[in-house]
Design an enzyme around this catalytic site. Structure first.
Site, mmCIF file in Angstrom:
data_model
loop_
_atom_site.group_PDB
_atom_site.id
_atom_site.type_symbol
_atom_site.label_atom_id
_atom_site.label_comp_id
_atom_site.label_asym_id
_atom_site.label_seq_id
_atom_site.Cartn_x
_atom_site.Cartn_y
_atom_site.Cartn_z
ATOM 1 N N LEU A 1 0.815 -1.210 0.000
ATOM 2 C CA LEU A 1 0.000 0.000 0.000
ATOM 3 C C LEU A 1 0.851 1.265 0.000
ATOM 4 C CD1 LEU A 1 -2.830 -1.006 2.514
ATOM 5 C CD2 LEU A 1 -3.051 -0.739 0.040
ATOM 6 N N GLU A 2 1.967 1.234 0.696
ATOM 7 C CA GLU A 2 2.780 2.444 0.823
ATOM 8 C C GLU A 2 3.517 2.799 -0.473
ATOM 9 O OE1 GLU A 2 2.895 4.661 3.111
ATOM 10 O OE2 GLU A 2 1.883 3.673 4.782
ATOM 11 N N THR A 3 4.162 1.814 -1.095
ATOM 12 C CA THR A 3 5.027 2.153 -2.241
ATOM 13 C C THR A 3 5.007 1.112 -3.356
ATOM 14 O OG1 THR A 3 6.987 1.064 -1.303
ATOM 15 C CG2 THR A 3 6.645 3.395 -0.726
#
Length: 275
Positions: free
Chosen positions: A131-133
């Site tokens: 989800l982050e990167t």
């Protein structure tokens, strides 16, 4: 929102001080948003040195740094997050599910050792990573130190970002990263799971034992540091992370948005069931 630092009228104080002490009063700090970024930066360098940061790290990190108007525009144009859980998770999870399942297999041994060390299941770490990167693909292209200096100079959250800028220089001083390698999101988040410098200093670990805490390029360090962060906020080994469970409140320490935390929980559950 932090107001501009005001300068007090000091005539009476200066008179009494001159009587009480022959020592000159220290120069006042250059205010945030004063209209002179270079003067503010010079003052910040002095403060950083006084706080124990080496001249080498200060010079490496801050020489030639300029204000970034794009960062200010991003900060002032942030919109309130309005997507529902269904909308956000429906957009974010399906395209990342297969790759996440592959990552769990690729890093299975490392993830198993991380869970033994910190108690955080692999599916939770991989869900956050995705989800982050997108598993390290999109870590951001903003120069971290420039972004932090810009936000520290601006008066909206000056003290918060001043502290983050000091920690960014500590990352340089410790040898984790060179300033040129410190690129990330516009607000100063760094690495494959987007740590602010203060979190990097507190929770980053050298899990593969190569002598550096590298959350930009080194997946074992990324995943172990993320687990260490969650453990630091009270993750309970073997307990539920779904809404209502004891570990869901820990996910909310990762991201205050309930929609985001629920998406992490849902994504992790789907990864746990993936073949």
């Amino acid at each position: 929102m932090t107001p501009t630092i005001s300068r007090l009228a000091l005539a009476a104080f200066a008179l009494s001080a001159s009587i009480l002490s022959a020592q000159p009063a220290p120069a006042a700090a250059v205010a945030c948003g004063s209209g002179n970024f270079d003067a503010w930066l010079a003052d910040f360098k002095t403060d950083a040195a006084a706080k124990g940061i080496s001249q080498q790290a200060i010079a490496a990190g801050l020489t030639g740094v300029t204000l970034d108007p794009t960062v200010l525009n991003r900060d002032r144009s942030q919109k309130v997050f309005t997507q529902s859980f269904e909308e956000f998770s429906g957009r974010m999870v399906p395209p990342r599910l297969q790759r996440g399942s592959n990552m769990m297999k690729q890093y299975g041994s490392v993830l198993s050792r991380i869970e033994q060390a910190y108690g955080v299941p692999s599916e939770v770490l991989v869900a956050i990573w995705g989800l982050e990167t997108d598993y390290g693909v999109n870590t951001g292209k903003f120069a971290t130190i420039r972004s932090l200096a810009t936000l520290a100079y601006d008066c909206r959250r000056s003290e918060q970002f001043r502290a983050e800028l000091l920690d960014a220089l500590r990352i340089v001083q410790r040898g984790d990263l060179a300033p040129a390698d410190m690129k990330g999101a516009w607000a100063g988040e760094l690495g494959q799971t987007q740590f602010m410098p203060s979190s990097w200093m507190k929770y980053a670990v050298d899990f593969d034992g190569n002598g550096k805490r590298d959350l930009l390029h080194n997946a074992p360090d990324v995943l172990a540091s993320t687990a260490n962060y969650l453990a630091g906020y009270g993750w309970q080994r073997g307990k539920d992370w779904q809404p209502g469970g004891p570990n869901f409140t820990v996910l909310q320490q990762w991201n205050k948005s309930e929609v985001y935390s629920k998406t992490v929980a849902s994504f992790a559950a789907q990864l746990a069931r993936a073949p």
